[in-house]
Scaffold this active site. Structure first.
Site, PDB file in Angstrom:
ATOM      1  N   ASN A  81      39.114  42.854  46.561  1.00 23.32           N
ATOM      2  CA  ASN A  81      39.795  43.043  45.227  1.00 23.32           C
ATOM      3  C   ASN A  81      40.122  41.558  44.430  1.00 23.32           C
ATOM      4  OD1 ASN A  81      42.178  44.398  43.287  1.00 23.32           O
ATOM      5  ND2 ASN A  81      43.037  42.593  44.560  1.00 23.32           N
ATOM      6  N   SER A 101      48.463  40.254  47.149  1.00 20.15           N
ATOM      7  CA  SER A 101      49.786  39.778  46.935  1.00 20.15           C
ATOM      8  C   SER A 101      50.328  39.943  45.674  1.00 20.15           C
ATOM      9  CB  SER A 101      49.686  38.307  47.142  1.00 20.15           C
ATOM     10  OG  SER A 101      48.661  37.556  46.423  1.00 20.15           O
ATOM     11  N   TYR A 153      32.431  36.540  34.179  1.00 17.35           N
ATOM     12  CA  TYR A 153      33.112  37.502  34.684  1.00 17.35           C
ATOM     13  C   TYR A 153      32.373  38.918  34.672  1.00 17.35           C
ATOM     14  CZ  TYR A 153      37.091  40.783  35.565  1.00 17.35           C
ATOM     15  OH  TYR A 153      37.890  41.861  36.012  1.00 17.35           O
ATOM     16  N   ALA A 154      31.708  39.252  33.491  1.00 17.74           N
ATOM     17  CA  ALA A 154      31.057  40.603  33.623  1.00 17.74           C
ATOM     18  C   ALA A 154      29.724  40.604  34.303  1.00 17.74           C
ATOM     19  CB  ALA A 154      30.454  40.721  32.250  1.00 17.74           C
ATOM     20  N   ALA A 155      29.120  39.231  34.606  1.00 16.30           N
ATOM     21  CA  ALA A 155      28.016  39.000  35.584  1.00 16.30           C
ATOM     22  C   ALA A 155      28.236  39.387  36.996  1.00 16.30           C
ATOM     23  CB  ALA A 155      27.237  37.954  35.292  1.00 16.30           C
ATOM     24  N   GLY A 173      43.228  39.229  47.707  1.00 21.77           N
ATOM     25  CA  GLY A 173      43.954  39.742  46.517  1.00 21.77           C
ATOM     26  C   GLY A 173      45.124  40.569  46.573  1.00 21.77           C
TER      27      GLY A 173
HETATM   28  P1  NAP Z   1      45.816  39.175  39.105  1.00 21.45           P
HETATM   29  O1  NAP Z   1      46.962  39.948  38.968  1.00 21.45           O
HETATM   30  O2  NAP Z   1      45.425  37.822  38.600  1.00 21.45           O
HETATM   31  O3  NAP Z   1      45.960  38.888  41.055  1.00 21.45           O
HETATM   32  C1  NAP Z   1      44.566  38.406  41.454  1.00 21.45           C
HETATM   33  C2  NAP Z   1      45.018  38.449  42.888  1.00 21.45           C
HETATM   34  O4  NAP Z   1      43.874  37.882  43.524  1.00 21.45           O
HETATM   35  C3  NAP Z   1      46.154  37.532  43.640  1.00 21.45           C
HETATM   36  O5  NAP Z   1      46.711  38.076  44.498  1.00 21.45           O
HETATM   37  C4  NAP Z   1      45.414  36.223  43.721  1.00 21.45           C
HETATM   38  O6  NAP Z   1      46.341  35.634  44.784  1.00 21.45           O
HETATM   39  C5  NAP Z   1      44.133  36.912  44.507  1.00 21.45           C
HETATM   40  N1  NAP Z   1      43.115  35.715  44.318  1.00 21.45           N
HETATM   41  C6  NAP Z   1      42.696  35.054  43.321  1.00 21.45           C
HETATM   42  N2  NAP Z   1      41.670  34.182  43.617  1.00 21.45           N
HETATM   43  C7  NAP Z   1      41.419  34.548  44.906  1.00 21.45           C
HETATM   44  C8  NAP Z   1      40.695  33.573  45.913  1.00 21.45           C
HETATM   45  N3  NAP Z   1      39.767  32.751  45.687  1.00 21.45           N
HETATM   46  N4  NAP Z   1      41.070  34.122  47.373  1.00 21.45           N
HETATM   47  C9  NAP Z   1      41.674  34.848  47.543  1.00 21.45           C
HETATM   48  N5  NAP Z   1      42.532  35.574  46.620  1.00 21.45           N
HETATM   49  C10 NAP Z   1      42.551  35.322  45.414  1.00 21.45           C
HETATM   50  O7  NAP Z   1      44.526  40.143  38.866  1.00 21.45           O
HETATM   51  P2  NAP Z   1      44.632  41.854  38.781  1.00 21.45           P
HETATM   52  O8  NAP Z   1      44.487  42.021  37.477  1.00 21.45           O
HETATM   53  O9  NAP Z   1      45.390  42.377  39.944  1.00 21.45           O
HETATM   54  O10 NAP Z   1      43.279  42.077  39.362  1.00 21.45           O
HETATM   55  C11 NAP Z   1      42.566  42.367  40.526  1.00 21.45           C
HETATM   56  C12 NAP Z   1      41.203  43.031  40.658  1.00 21.45           C
HETATM   57  O11 NAP Z   1      41.127  43.915  39.565  1.00 21.45           O
HETATM   58  C13 NAP Z   1      40.198  41.679  40.335  1.00 21.45           C
HETATM   59  O12 NAP Z   1      39.099  41.659  40.844  1.00 21.45           O
HETATM   60  C14 NAP Z   1      39.957  41.916  38.836  1.00 21.45           C
HETATM   61  O13 NAP Z   1      38.713  41.389  38.372  1.00 21.45           O
HETATM   62  C15 NAP Z   1      40.123  43.131  38.822  1.00 21.45           C
HETATM   63  N6  NAP Z   1      40.191  44.010  37.677  1.00 21.45           N
HETATM   64  C16 NAP Z   1      41.469  43.735  36.663  1.00 21.45           C
HETATM   65  C17 NAP Z   1      41.448  44.258  35.503  1.00 21.45           C
HETATM   66  C18 NAP Z   1      42.757  44.149  34.936  1.00 21.45           C
HETATM   67  O14 NAP Z   1      42.904  44.486  33.621  1.00 21.45           O
HETATM   68  N7  NAP Z   1      43.654  43.508  35.256  1.00 21.45           N
HETATM   69  C19 NAP Z   1      40.390  45.170  34.833  1.00 21.45           C
HETATM   70  C20 NAP Z   1      39.303  45.497  35.660  1.00 21.45           C
HETATM   71  C21 NAP Z   1      39.129  44.499  36.912  1.00 21.45           C
HETATM   72  P3  NAP Z   1      46.439  34.081  44.834  1.00 21.45           P
HETATM   73  O15 NAP Z   1      46.514  33.702  43.584  1.00 21.45           O
HETATM   74  O16 NAP Z   1      47.513  33.805  46.013  1.00 21.45           O
HETATM   75  O17 NAP Z   1      45.125  33.410  45.606  1.00 21.45           O
END
Ligand code: NAP
Length: 244
Positions: free
Chosen positions: A87, A14, A152-154, A12
């Site tokens: 991630n 990208s 998600y939380a789980a 993730g």
């Molecule tokens: P995001 O902007 O939605 O980006 C998600 C990334 O994951 C993208 O690069 C996406 O690329 C990739 N991805 C999604 N499904 C995938 C799959 N099946 N296989 C491979 N790559 C996949 O998310 P983010 O907010 O940066 O979150 C990143 C991490 O931090 C996540 O685990 C999220 O749960 C965690 N997090 C985020 C927050 C927040 O507030 N943003 C808070 C707590 C935790 P593609 O779409 O090209 O696959």
């Protein structure tokens, strides 16, 4: 440049938090493989990183065969993986009574099984080398729970048990495993919060702002680097003080 000679794989990577982590590891001198479902976006992200030799790879981490092919390609082109950042994550928010089995399975598949798939593939090489780091990106809602996010939380709470178990299993081979639990960070994932929801959230955050991807990336670089060589099995919360 404390990560020079290191190869990192960021799932993730990208966009959002993953891209900030990938950039921060590249700034530390690592060569980085960025994995995401959209291969073109992963390649563009890799090309945007400072330094040479980064790689973008199309892969759905929830699919064990795709994960194996991605790790094989990254290892073939960059060398054995020293740092894995799990991630990649998705949300499919819904209250329990309306949550479909597909919503549950999809979130578990990416957020939890994806980390299992990738970790299993890189752990052997790290153990042989007697050196390696696995960093899992969890969430504060894995600690606190959140209405409308049972799946998600789980998955994020599961990732904490996974982190601590790997830390115990792999420590004797000098492989460390930690987790970061971010609070609310401004990315595509949180872009649908309306003004009212944002105000309500801000009232819960002592530091009075949402996080940025760079707020997470700095800690990721520290935890994957030599200065954190005596830290394993830990969950570090980066949330402006929201959950204490
Ligand atoms: P995001 O902007 O939605 O980006 C998600 C990334 O994951 C993208 O690069 C996406 O690329 C990739 N991805 C999604 N499904 C995938 C799959 N099946 N296989 C491979 N790559 C996949 O998310 P983010 O907010 O940066 O979150 C990143 C991490 O931090 C996540 O685990 C999220 O749960 C965690 N997090 C985020 C927050 C927040 O507030 N943003 C808070 C707590 C935790 P593609 O779409 O090209 O696959």
């Amino acid at each position: 440049m404390e990560l020079e000679q290191k190869v990192a794989l960021v799932t993730g990577g990208s966009r959002g938090i993953g891209l900030a982590i990938a950039r921060s590891l590249a700034e530390g001198g690592a060569r980085v493989a960025i994995v995401g479902r959209n291969g073109e976006r992963a390649e563009a992200a890799a090309a945007s990183l400072p330094g040479e030799g980064h790689q973008g790879i199309a892969c759905d981490v929830s699919d064990a065969d795709q994960a194996a092919a991605a790790v094989k390609r990254a290892t073939g082109e960059l060398g054995p993986i020293d740092i894995l950042v799990n991630n990649a994550g998705i949300t499919r928010d819904q209250i329990l009574l309306r949550m479909s089995h597909e919503d549950w399975d999809e979130v578990m598949g990416v957020n939890l099984k994806g980390a299992f798939n990738m970790s299993k593939l890189v752990a052997r090489g790290m153990m042989r080398k007697r050196d390696g780091v696995i960093l899992n990106i969890s969430s504060v809602v894995g600690l606190s729970g959140n209405a409308g996010q049972a799946n998600y939380a789980a998955s994020k709470a599961g990732l904490l048990g996974f982190t601590k178990s790997l830390a115990r299993e792999l420590a004797s081979r000098n492989v460390r495993c930690n987790a970061i639990a971010p609070g609310y960070v401004t990315t595509d994932m949180t872009s649908e919060l309306d003004e009212e929801q944002t105000e309500a959230l801000l009232a819960e955050i002592p530091l009075g702002r949402l996080g940025t991807p760079d707020d997470i990336a700095g800690l990721a670089r520290f935890l994957t680097g030599p200065s954190a060589g005596y830290i394993t099995g830990q969950v570090l919360t980066v949330d402006g003080g929201m959950v204490m």
